[in-house]
Design a protein around this motif. Structure first.
Motif, PDB file in Angstrom:
ATOM      1  N   TYR A   5       0.848  -1.180   0.000  1.00 38.27           N
ATOM      2  CA  TYR A   5       0.000   0.000   0.000  1.00 38.27           C
ATOM      3  C   TYR A   5       0.892   1.242   0.000  1.00 38.27           C
ATOM      4  CZ  TYR A   5      -3.798  -3.100   1.557  1.00 38.27           C
ATOM      5  OH  TYR A   5      -4.730  -4.100   1.658  1.00 38.27           O
ATOM      6  N   VAL A   6       0.791   2.041  -1.042  1.00 35.96           N
ATOM      7  CA  VAL A   6       1.449   3.353  -1.070  1.00 35.96           C
ATOM      8  C   VAL A   6       0.345   4.344  -0.757  1.00 35.96           C
ATOM      9  CG1 VAL A   6       2.838   4.965  -2.414  1.00 35.96           C
ATOM     10  CG2 VAL A   6       3.055   2.496  -2.804  1.00 35.96           C
ATOM     11  N   HIS A   7       0.310   4.795   0.478  1.00 34.01           N
ATOM     12  CA  HIS A   7      -0.902   5.387   1.036  1.00 34.01           C
ATOM     13  C   HIS A   7      -0.714   6.861   1.408  1.00 34.01           C
ATOM     14  CE1 HIS A   7      -4.776   4.982   3.194  1.00 34.01           C
ATOM     15  NE2 HIS A   7      -4.265   5.938   3.966  1.00 34.01           N
ATOM     16  N   ALA A   8      -1.769   7.643   1.189  1.00 34.23           N
ATOM     17  CA  ALA A   8      -1.791   9.052   1.599  1.00 34.23           C
ATOM     18  C   ALA A   8      -2.922   9.293   2.585  1.00 34.23           C
ATOM     19  CB  ALA A   8      -1.967   9.962   0.389  1.00 34.23           C
ATOM     20  N   ASP A   9      -2.614   9.962   3.664  1.00 34.69           N
ATOM     21  CA  ASP A   9      -3.627  10.391   4.628  1.00 34.69           C
ATOM     22  C   ASP A   9      -4.183  11.758   4.241  1.00 34.69           C
ATOM     23  OD1 ASP A   9      -3.469   8.158   6.185  1.00 34.69           O
ATOM     24  OD2 ASP A   9      -2.479   9.103   7.884  1.00 34.69           O
ATOM     25  N   ASP A  10      -5.267  12.138   4.914  1.00 29.12           N
ATOM     26  CA  ASP A  10      -5.818  13.499   4.881  1.00 29.12           C
ATOM     27  C   ASP A  10      -6.578  13.865   3.608  1.00 29.12           C
ATOM     28  OD1 ASP A  10      -4.487  13.610   7.280  1.00 29.12           O
ATOM     29  OD2 ASP A  10      -2.881  14.921   6.574  1.00 29.12           O
ATOM     30  N   TYR A  11      -7.024  12.867   2.834  1.00 27.12           N
ATOM     31  CA  TYR A  11      -7.829  13.202   1.664  1.00 27.12           C
ATOM     32  C   TYR A  11      -9.179  13.741   2.135  1.00 27.12           C
ATOM     33  CZ  TYR A  11      -9.498  12.931  -3.140  1.00 27.12           C
ATOM     34  OH  TYR A  11      -9.965  13.249  -4.395  1.00 27.12           O
ATOM     35  N   GLY A  12      -9.581  14.848   1.531  1.00 23.35           N
ATOM     36  CA  GLY A  12     -10.818  15.494   1.945  1.00 23.35           C
ATOM     37  C   GLY A  12     -10.603  16.625   2.929  1.00 23.35           C
ATOM     38  N   MET A  13      -9.354  16.928   3.247  1.00 24.89           N
ATOM     39  CA  MET A  13      -9.079  17.993   4.208  1.00 24.89           C
ATOM     40  C   MET A  13      -9.469  19.361   3.634  1.00 24.89           C
ATOM     41  SD  MET A  13      -5.544  18.813   6.288  1.00 24.89           S
ATOM     42  CE  MET A  13      -4.652  19.471   4.882  1.00 24.89           C
ATOM     43  N   SER A  14      -9.153  19.580   2.363  1.00 25.74           N
ATOM     44  CA  SER A  14      -9.532  20.811   1.665  1.00 25.74           C
ATOM     45  C   SER A  14      -9.481  20.536   0.170  1.00 25.74           C
ATOM     46  CB  SER A  14      -8.580  21.966   2.011  1.00 25.74           C
ATOM     47  OG  SER A  14      -7.301  21.755   1.420  1.00 25.74           O
ATOM     48  N   SER A  15     -10.031  21.429  -0.633  1.00 19.84           N
ATOM     49  CA  SER A  15     -10.047  21.216  -2.081  1.00 19.84           C
ATOM     50  C   SER A  15      -8.632  21.209  -2.651  1.00 19.84           C
ATOM     51  CB  SER A  15     -10.882  22.303  -2.766  1.00 19.84           C
ATOM     52  OG  SER A  15     -10.386  23.595  -2.457  1.00 19.84           O
ATOM     53  N   ASP A  16      -7.748  22.043  -2.091  1.00 16.00           N
ATOM     54  CA  ASP A  16      -6.374  22.118  -2.593  1.00 16.00           C
ATOM     55  C   ASP A  16      -5.604  20.841  -2.285  1.00 16.00           C
ATOM     56  OD1 ASP A  16      -6.372  24.877  -3.622  1.00 16.00           O
ATOM     57  OD2 ASP A  16      -6.662  25.423  -1.524  1.00 16.00           O
ATOM     58  N   THR A  17      -5.724  20.332  -1.058  1.00 18.38           N
ATOM     59  CA  THR A  17      -5.017  19.099  -0.706  1.00 18.38           C
ATOM     60  C   THR A  17      -5.584  17.919  -1.484  1.00 18.38           C
ATOM     61  OG1 THR A  17      -6.452  18.732   1.215  1.00 18.38           O
ATOM     62  CG2 THR A  17      -4.390  19.916   1.598  1.00 18.38           C
ATOM     63  N   CYS A  18      -6.884  17.943  -1.731  1.00 15.18           N
ATOM     64  CA  CYS A  18      -7.499  16.877  -2.530  1.00 15.18           C
ATOM     65  C   CYS A  18      -6.878  16.824  -3.923  1.00 15.18           C
ATOM     66  CB  CYS A  18      -9.002  17.096  -2.653  1.00 15.18           C
ATOM     67  SG  CYS A  18      -9.972  16.537  -1.241  1.00 15.18           S
ATOM     68  N   GLN A  19      -6.713  17.980  -4.544  1.00 12.84           N
ATOM     69  CA  GLN A  19      -6.159  18.024  -5.893  1.00 12.84           C
ATOM     70  C   GLN A  19      -4.731  17.491  -5.927  1.00 12.84           C
ATOM     71  OE1 GLN A  19      -7.592  18.734  -8.863  1.00 12.84           O
ATOM     72  NE2 GLN A  19      -9.494  18.787  -7.703  1.00 12.84           N
ATOM     73  N   ARG A  20      -3.946  17.795  -4.906  1.00 20.14           N
ATOM     74  CA  ARG A  20      -2.549  17.330  -4.890  1.00 20.14           C
ATOM     75  C   ARG A  20      -2.457  15.827  -4.646  1.00 20.14           C
ATOM     76  NH1 ARG A  20      -2.067  22.754  -2.054  1.00 20.14           N
ATOM     77  NH2 ARG A  20      -1.559  24.044  -3.852  1.00 20.14           N
ATOM     78  N   ILE A  21      -3.302  15.337  -3.759  1.00 23.93           N
ATOM     79  CA  ILE A  21      -3.316  13.892  -3.512  1.00 23.93           C
ATOM     80  C   ILE A  21      -3.836  13.157  -4.743  1.00 23.93           C
ATOM     81  CG2 ILE A  21      -4.372  12.065  -2.128  1.00 23.93           C
ATOM     82  CD1 ILE A  21      -4.307  14.038   0.261  1.00 23.93           C
ATOM     83  N   GLN A  22      -4.868  13.710  -5.374  1.00 22.17           N
ATOM     84  CA  GLN A  22      -5.414  13.098  -6.585  1.00 22.17           C
ATOM     85  C   GLN A  22      -4.354  13.031  -7.679  1.00 22.17           C
ATOM     86  OE1 GLN A  22      -9.281  14.598  -7.605  1.00 22.17           O
ATOM     87  NE2 GLN A  22      -9.151  13.909  -9.728  1.00 22.17           N
ATOM     88  N   ASP A  23      -3.542  14.061  -7.782  1.00 19.62           N
ATOM     89  CA  ASP A  23      -2.468  14.081  -8.777  1.00 19.62           C
ATOM     90  C   ASP A  23      -1.480  12.935  -8.544  1.00 19.62           C
ATOM     91  OD1 ASP A  23      -0.833  15.066 -10.870  1.00 19.62           O
ATOM     92  OD2 ASP A  23       0.399  16.139  -9.419  1.00 19.62           O
ATOM     93  N   CYS A  24      -1.299  12.577  -7.267  1.00 20.80           N
ATOM     94  CA  CYS A  24      -0.341  11.519  -6.927  1.00 20.80           C
ATOM     95  C   CYS A  24      -0.830  10.136  -7.329  1.00 20.80           C
ATOM     96  CB  CYS A  24      -0.029  11.543  -5.427  1.00 20.80           C
ATOM     97  SG  CYS A  24       0.953  12.966  -4.899  1.00 20.80           S
ATOM     98  N   TRP A  25      -2.132   9.933  -7.464  1.00 21.99           N
ATOM     99  CA  TRP A  25      -2.575   8.621  -7.937  1.00 21.99           C
ATOM    100  C   TRP A  25      -2.829   8.626  -9.452  1.00 21.99           C
ATOM    101  CZ3 TRP A  25      -7.103  10.055  -4.597  1.00 21.99           C
ATOM    102  CH2 TRP A  25      -8.278  10.310  -5.316  1.00 21.99           C
ATOM    103  N   GLU A  26      -3.096   9.813 -10.025  1.00 19.78           N
ATOM    104  CA  GLU A  26      -3.289   9.874 -11.470  1.00 19.78           C
ATOM    105  C   GLU A  26      -1.956   9.859 -12.214  1.00 19.78           C
ATOM    106  OE1 GLU A  26      -5.607  13.417 -11.932  1.00 19.78           O
ATOM    107  OE2 GLU A  26      -7.510  12.346 -11.818  1.00 19.78           O
TER     108      GLU A  26
END
Length: 286
Positions: A5-26
Motif C-alpha cells: 500500500y502506497v498510502h496518503a492520509d488526509d484526503y478530503g481535508m480541503s479542495s487544494d489538498t485533494c487536488q494534490r493527492i489526486q495528482d499523486c494517484w493519477e
C-alpha cells in the motif's frame, strides 16, 4: 507475496489538498487514500470511486468540526463544534477521572464519523480504518472503535497498526543522522500503546499490515525509502502480511484554506516543505 500500500492520509481535508493527492494517484504511484469524515466527504468519495482506488476512514478526533452535537461531546469539542484536543491531551484525558464520560463521547463521535462515510458504500462492503495523528492507538479510543464496530456489526477489513518496527532503521547506519528526534519519540509512544491494544486487536479478527511512515514522517524521499524498503519487505514476507508506506503529500500553500483555523500548531506541518518532498516522491514511479 505482500501487497504494498502506497498510502496518503488526509484526503478530503480541503479542495487544494485533494487536488494534490489526486495528482499523486493519477500521475504517480499512490494506490490508497484515507478520507477525513469531517472534511469534503462527498467530493472525496466520488473521486475515489471514479478512480477505483481503495479508501480508508480517517477518524479525526483532533481537528476540524465534530459530527456530533458539541453539547454531547464537550470533552472532545468546544462550543463552536471544533475539536479541541491534541493526541497528548486525549491520552491524558483517557487516563483521568473523566475516562468513562470520555468513552461515551468518543463512542458518539466515532460512530458518527464511521457512518458518515459508510453510507456512501454498499451495506455489506468491508471498510478500513485509521486515524488522524494515529489517535486510535490510545487504548481507550482503540477499545471504543472496536465497541462501535461490534455493536453495529460493521464489516471491517483492515485497521492500521502504526507500531513501526525499529530494526530496519537500526541496520542502516547511513540514515542515523536523518532521523527527527520527535519522530523517534512518537514511534516509541505508539509502540508502547500497542502493547495495550494488541490483545483486543487479535481477538477482533481484523487484519492489518506492516507499517512504515512515522520515523521518516516529513522525509519520506526516494533515497531513504530505497535503503529501508528491502528490510521492510523482507520482514513483511517473514510475517506473511502486507506492507503499508504512509505519505502526507497534501501540502498547503500560504493563503490557501486550512481545515481548522483554530489549530495554529497544526498549520506549520501543513505548510512544511516535507509535505512537498513526499508529494514529489510519489511521482517517482520507478
Amino acid at each position: 507475496l505482500p501487497f504494498i500500500y502506497v498510502h496518503a492520509d488526509d484526503y478530503g481535508m480541503s479542495s487544494d489538498t485533494c487536488q494534490r493527492i489526486q495528482d499523486c494517484w493519477e500521475n504517480g504511484c499512490l494506490n490508497s487514500v484515507s478520507i477525513m469524515p469531517n472534511g469534503c466527504v462527498e467530493y472525496a468519495v466520488n473521486s475515489v470511486k471514479q478512480m477505483n482506488i481503495p479508501c480508508v476512514i480517517h477518524l479525526n478526533l483532533v481537528e476540524g468540526k465534530g459530527l456530533t452535537d458539541p453539547d454531547k461531546i464537550n470533552l472532545l469539542a468546544g462550543s463552536n463544534g471544533y475539536m479541541k484536543n491534541s493526541f497528548l491531551n486525549l491520552l491524558l484525558l483517557s487516563l483521568s477521572t473523566k475516562r468513562k464520560v470520555l468513552e461515551e463521547q468518543l463512542y458518539l463521535e466515532i460512530r458518527a464519523q464511521i457512518f458518515s462515510l459508510k453510507k456512501y458504500f454498499h451495506e455489506d462492503e468491508q471498510i478500513s480504518i485509521d486515524s488522524h495523528q494515529h489517535t486510535h492507538m490510545i487504548p481507550l479510543v482503540f477499545k471504543t472503535i472496536l465497541r462501535v464496530v461490534e455493536d453495529y456489526k460493521i464489516p471491517v477489513r483492515y485497521l492500521r497498526i502504526p507500531a513501526e518496527p525499529v530494526w530496519p532503521f537500526i541496520i542502516e547506519p547511513s540514515l542515523y543522522h536523518t532521523f527527527k528526534p520527535v519522530n523517534i519519540i512518537k514511534n516509541l509512544i505508539l509502540n508502547f500503546l500497542w502493547l495495550f491494544d494488541r490483545r483486543k486487536f487479535r481477538n477482533s479478527g481484523i487484519s492489518s499490515a506492516l507499517f512504515c511512515g512515522i520515523v521518516f514522517s516529513g522525509k519520506m524521499d526516494a533515497d531513504r525509502l530505497m535503503k529501508i524498503f528491502p528490510h521492510f519487505y523482507k520482514l513483511a514476507v517473514k510475517r506473511g502480511c502486507d506492507l503499508e508506506f504512509l505519505f502526507h503529500p497534501g501540502f498547503v500553500k500560504p493563503g490557501e484554506k486550512l481545515m481548522d483555523p483554530y489549530k495554529k500548531s497544526f498549520h506549520k506541518f501543513y505548510h512544511s516543505y516535507g509535505r512537498e518532498i513526499e508529494y514529489a516522491t510519489l511521482h517517482e514511479k520507478d
